[in-house]
Scaffold this motif. Structure first.
Motif, mmCIF file in Angstrom:
data_model
loop_
_atom_site.group_PDB
_atom_site.id
_atom_site.type_symbol
_atom_site.label_atom_id
_atom_site.label_comp_id
_atom_site.label_asym_id
_atom_site.label_seq_id
_atom_site.Cartn_x
_atom_site.Cartn_y
_atom_site.Cartn_z
ATOM 1 N N ALA A 30 45.311 44.682 37.216
ATOM 2 C CA ALA A 30 45.127 44.738 35.934
ATOM 3 C C ALA A 30 44.710 43.342 35.502
ATOM 4 O O ALA A 30 45.173 42.374 36.237
ATOM 5 C CB ALA A 30 46.182 45.474 35.211
ATOM 6 N N HIS A 31 44.349 43.044 34.222
ATOM 7 C CA HIS A 31 44.051 41.716 33.825
ATOM 8 C C HIS A 31 44.282 41.989 32.024
ATOM 9 O O HIS A 31 43.735 42.981 31.586
ATOM 10 C CB HIS A 31 42.767 41.161 34.096
ATOM 11 C CG HIS A 31 41.578 41.601 33.597
ATOM 12 N ND1 HIS A 31 40.898 41.152 32.569
ATOM 13 C CD2 HIS A 31 40.847 42.804 34.025
ATOM 14 C CE1 HIS A 31 39.913 41.798 32.323
ATOM 15 N NE2 HIS A 31 39.948 42.888 33.199
ATOM 16 N N ASP A 32 44.542 40.840 31.725
ATOM 17 C CA ASP A 32 44.236 40.642 30.072
ATOM 18 C C ASP A 32 43.707 39.319 29.866
ATOM 19 O O ASP A 32 44.028 38.385 29.709
ATOM 20 C CB ASP A 32 45.843 40.349 29.550
ATOM 21 C CG ASP A 32 45.963 40.371 28.141
ATOM 22 O OD1 ASP A 32 45.026 40.485 27.506
ATOM 23 O OD2 ASP A 32 46.968 39.505 27.427
ATOM 24 N N GLY A 33 42.402 39.810 29.571
ATOM 25 C CA GLY A 33 41.287 38.688 29.394
ATOM 26 C C GLY A 33 41.293 37.701 30.782
ATOM 27 O O GLY A 33 41.391 38.192 31.640
ATOM 28 N N LEU A 34 41.363 36.592 30.412
ATOM 29 C CA LEU A 34 41.169 35.527 31.589
ATOM 30 C C LEU A 34 42.707 34.805 31.584
ATOM 31 O O LEU A 34 42.848 33.777 32.294
ATOM 32 C CB LEU A 34 40.173 34.700 31.308
ATOM 33 C CG LEU A 34 38.877 34.883 31.288
ATOM 34 C CD1 LEU A 34 37.680 33.927 30.965
ATOM 35 C CD2 LEU A 34 38.677 35.414 32.689
ATOM 36 N N ASN A 35 43.471 35.310 30.669
ATOM 37 C CA ASN A 35 44.926 34.697 30.791
ATOM 38 C C ASN A 35 45.855 35.198 31.491
ATOM 39 O O ASN A 35 46.727 34.261 32.227
ATOM 40 C CB ASN A 35 45.400 34.662 29.385
ATOM 41 C CG ASN A 35 44.692 34.045 28.339
ATOM 42 O OD1 ASN A 35 44.429 32.820 28.642
ATOM 43 N ND2 ASN A 35 44.401 34.560 27.002
ATOM 44 N N LYS A 36 45.893 36.475 31.976
ATOM 45 C CA LYS A 36 46.966 37.019 32.974
ATOM 46 C C LYS A 36 46.311 37.786 33.945
ATOM 47 O O LYS A 36 45.305 38.676 33.336
ATOM 48 C CB LYS A 36 48.069 37.773 32.037
ATOM 49 C CG LYS A 36 48.849 36.972 31.243
ATOM 50 C CD LYS A 36 49.888 37.804 30.403
ATOM 51 C CE LYS A 36 50.833 36.859 29.698
ATOM 52 N NZ LYS A 36 51.680 37.679 28.680
ATOM 53 N N PHE A 37 46.871 37.870 34.931
ATOM 54 C CA PHE A 37 46.081 38.800 36.053
ATOM 55 C C PHE A 37 47.446 39.455 36.891
ATOM 56 O O PHE A 37 48.271 38.640 37.238
ATOM 57 C CB PHE A 37 45.103 38.159 36.941
ATOM 58 C CG PHE A 37 43.828 37.753 36.401
ATOM 59 C CD1 PHE A 37 42.922 38.708 36.609
ATOM 60 C CD2 PHE A 37 43.665 36.620 35.749
ATOM 61 C CE1 PHE A 37 41.556 38.200 36.261
ATOM 62 C CE2 PHE A 37 42.631 36.303 35.110
ATOM 63 C CZ PHE A 37 41.286 37.233 35.446
ATOM 64 N N TRP A 38 47.339 40.608 37.366
ATOM 65 C CA TRP A 38 48.420 41.293 37.899
ATOM 66 C C TRP A 38 47.891 41.673 39.129
ATOM 67 O O TRP A 38 46.581 42.309 39.409
ATOM 68 C CB TRP A 38 48.909 42.362 37.415
ATOM 69 C CG TRP A 38 49.662 42.143 35.832
ATOM 70 C CD1 TRP A 38 51.118 41.871 36.171
ATOM 71 C CD2 TRP A 38 49.367 41.908 34.701
ATOM 72 N NE1 TRP A 38 51.620 41.437 34.562
ATOM 73 C CE2 TRP A 38 50.541 41.608 33.684
ATOM 74 C CE3 TRP A 38 47.982 42.052 33.954
ATOM 75 C CZ2 TRP A 38 50.350 41.470 32.583
ATOM 76 C CZ3 TRP A 38 48.043 41.745 32.704
ATOM 77 C CH2 TRP A 38 49.322 41.268 31.948
ATOM 78 N N PHE A 39 48.641 41.387 40.276
ATOM 79 C CA PHE A 39 48.288 41.708 41.613
ATOM 80 C C PHE A 39 49.204 42.503 42.283
ATOM 81 O O PHE A 39 50.381 42.320 41.855
ATOM 82 C CB PHE A 39 47.740 40.633 42.498
ATOM 83 C CG PHE A 39 46.846 39.716 41.973
ATOM 84 C CD1 PHE A 39 45.355 40.021 42.321
ATOM 85 C CD2 PHE A 39 46.974 38.499 40.945
ATOM 86 C CE1 PHE A 39 44.237 39.100 41.997
ATOM 87 C CE2 PHE A 39 45.997 37.782 40.511
ATOM 88 C CZ PHE A 39 44.633 38.149 41.018
ATOM 89 N N SER A 40 49.012 43.465 43.414
ATOM 90 C CA SER A 40 50.005 44.126 44.096
ATOM 91 C C SER A 40 50.199 43.447 45.325
ATOM 92 O O SER A 40 49.546 43.187 46.170
ATOM 93 C CB SER A 40 49.608 45.611 44.235
ATOM 94 O OG SER A 40 50.565 46.152 44.923
#
Length: 67
Positions: A30-40
């Protein structure tokens, strides 16, 4: 925003203990714009340990049309 929304594969680079980049292809959860990204990944992974020591990162968005 278009770039991060349409690319599922991202090369994530962390910094190793000697100051060199450690790059690995990962799939974006998932991501929140260009500020936060989530990886598994596993909490015991090398990348996780490197980010605990040094939170600096680089992201490269992989795709046919990087526009």
């Amino acid at each position: 925003m278009k770039l991060s929304a349409c690319k599922e594969t991202i090369v994530v680079s962390s910094v190793n203990e000697n100051g060199y980049p450690n790059s690995k292809q990962m799939f974006k959860s998932a991501h929140d714009g260009l500020n936060k990204f989530w990886f598994s990944t596993s909490t015991s992974s090398l990348h996780t340990m490197q980010f605990v020591e040094n939170p600096k990162a680089s992201l490269y968005f992989v795709g046919r049309n990087n526009d």
